[in-house]
Design a protein around this motif. Structure first.
Motif, mmCIF file in Angstrom:
data_model
loop_
_atom_site.group_PDB
_atom_site.id
_atom_site.type_symbol
_atom_site.label_atom_id
_atom_site.label_comp_id
_atom_site.label_asym_id
_atom_site.label_seq_id
_atom_site.Cartn_x
_atom_site.Cartn_y
_atom_site.Cartn_z
ATOM 1 N N ARG A 19 0.811 -1.226 0.000
ATOM 2 C CA ARG A 19 0.000 0.000 0.000
ATOM 3 C C ARG A 19 0.842 1.272 0.000
ATOM 4 O O ARG A 19 0.317 2.346 -0.246
ATOM 5 C CB ARG A 19 -0.935 -0.004 1.201
ATOM 6 C CG ARG A 19 -1.972 -1.093 1.105
ATOM 7 C CD ARG A 19 -3.002 -0.977 2.205
ATOM 8 N NE ARG A 19 -4.008 -1.995 2.011
ATOM 9 C CZ ARG A 19 -4.264 -2.968 2.873
ATOM 10 N NH1 ARG A 19 -3.594 -3.035 4.001
ATOM 11 N NH2 ARG A 19 -5.191 -3.851 2.614
ATOM 12 N N ILE A 20 2.118 1.140 0.303
ATOM 13 C CA ILE A 20 2.970 2.333 0.292
ATOM 14 C C ILE A 20 3.414 2.614 -1.140
ATOM 15 O O ILE A 20 3.449 1.705 -1.971
ATOM 16 C CB ILE A 20 4.178 2.191 1.249
ATOM 17 C CG1 ILE A 20 5.091 1.037 0.838
ATOM 18 C CG2 ILE A 20 3.722 2.047 2.681
ATOM 19 C CD1 ILE A 20 6.353 0.933 1.650
ATOM 20 N N PRO A 21 3.715 3.866 -1.471
ATOM 21 C CA PRO A 21 4.042 4.229 -2.850
ATOM 22 C C PRO A 21 5.180 3.419 -3.473
ATOM 23 O O PRO A 21 5.103 3.071 -4.644
ATOM 24 C CB PRO A 21 4.420 5.705 -2.752
ATOM 25 C CG PRO A 21 3.711 6.190 -1.533
ATOM 26 C CD PRO A 21 3.680 5.022 -0.582
ATOM 27 N N GLN A 22 6.215 3.129 -2.725
ATOM 28 C CA GLN A 22 7.325 2.336 -3.249
ATOM 29 C C GLN A 22 7.589 1.153 -2.314
ATOM 30 O O GLN A 22 8.450 1.221 -1.442
ATOM 31 C CB GLN A 22 8.582 3.195 -3.395
ATOM 32 C CG GLN A 22 8.426 4.278 -4.426
ATOM 33 C CD GLN A 22 9.687 5.113 -4.557
ATOM 34 O OE1 GLN A 22 10.529 5.143 -3.666
ATOM 35 N NE2 GLN A 22 9.810 5.788 -5.680
ATOM 36 N N PRO A 23 6.839 0.056 -2.495
ATOM 37 C CA PRO A 23 7.001 -1.101 -1.606
ATOM 38 C C PRO A 23 8.436 -1.639 -1.644
ATOM 39 O O PRO A 23 9.093 -1.612 -2.679
ATOM 40 C CB PRO A 23 6.036 -2.133 -2.162
ATOM 41 C CG PRO A 23 5.161 -1.422 -3.104
ATOM 42 C CD PRO A 23 5.869 -0.187 -3.544
#
Length: 85
Positions: A19-23
């Motif tokens: 869910r974070i922009p850059q997993p």
């Protein structure tokens, strides 16, 4: 706790990472901390899950990520948790 419950916890933690922009790869120590479980016990669980193809982990069991098969596994087995106000 059962192996099934532990697997769902690991998958939930790894899917939250998406869910974070850059997993990034999730450190095993982070997973253990969030689950409040010992590293040796978690390593056994991660080996099993890697063998099933629902996660991928490095050979040293230091980092993990969820696979498409793991996302399917989680979505098929996810429990509905009632909200308490």
């Amino acid at each position: 706790m059962s192996l099934h419950h532990h697997k769902l916890q690991v998958l939930a933690i790894l899917s939250d990472n998406l869910r974070i922009p850059q997993p990034q790869l999730v450190p095993t120590v982070t997973i253990a901390r969030q689950m409040d479980i010992s590293l040796p016990k978690l390593n056994q669980i991660l080996k099993t899950m890697d063998g099933l193809g629902i996660i991928q982990t490095d050979s040293d069991l230091q980092y993990s990520l969820i696979t498409p098969k793991g996302l399917n596994y989680l979505s098929e087995r996810q429990l509905v948790v009632p909200t308490i106000f």
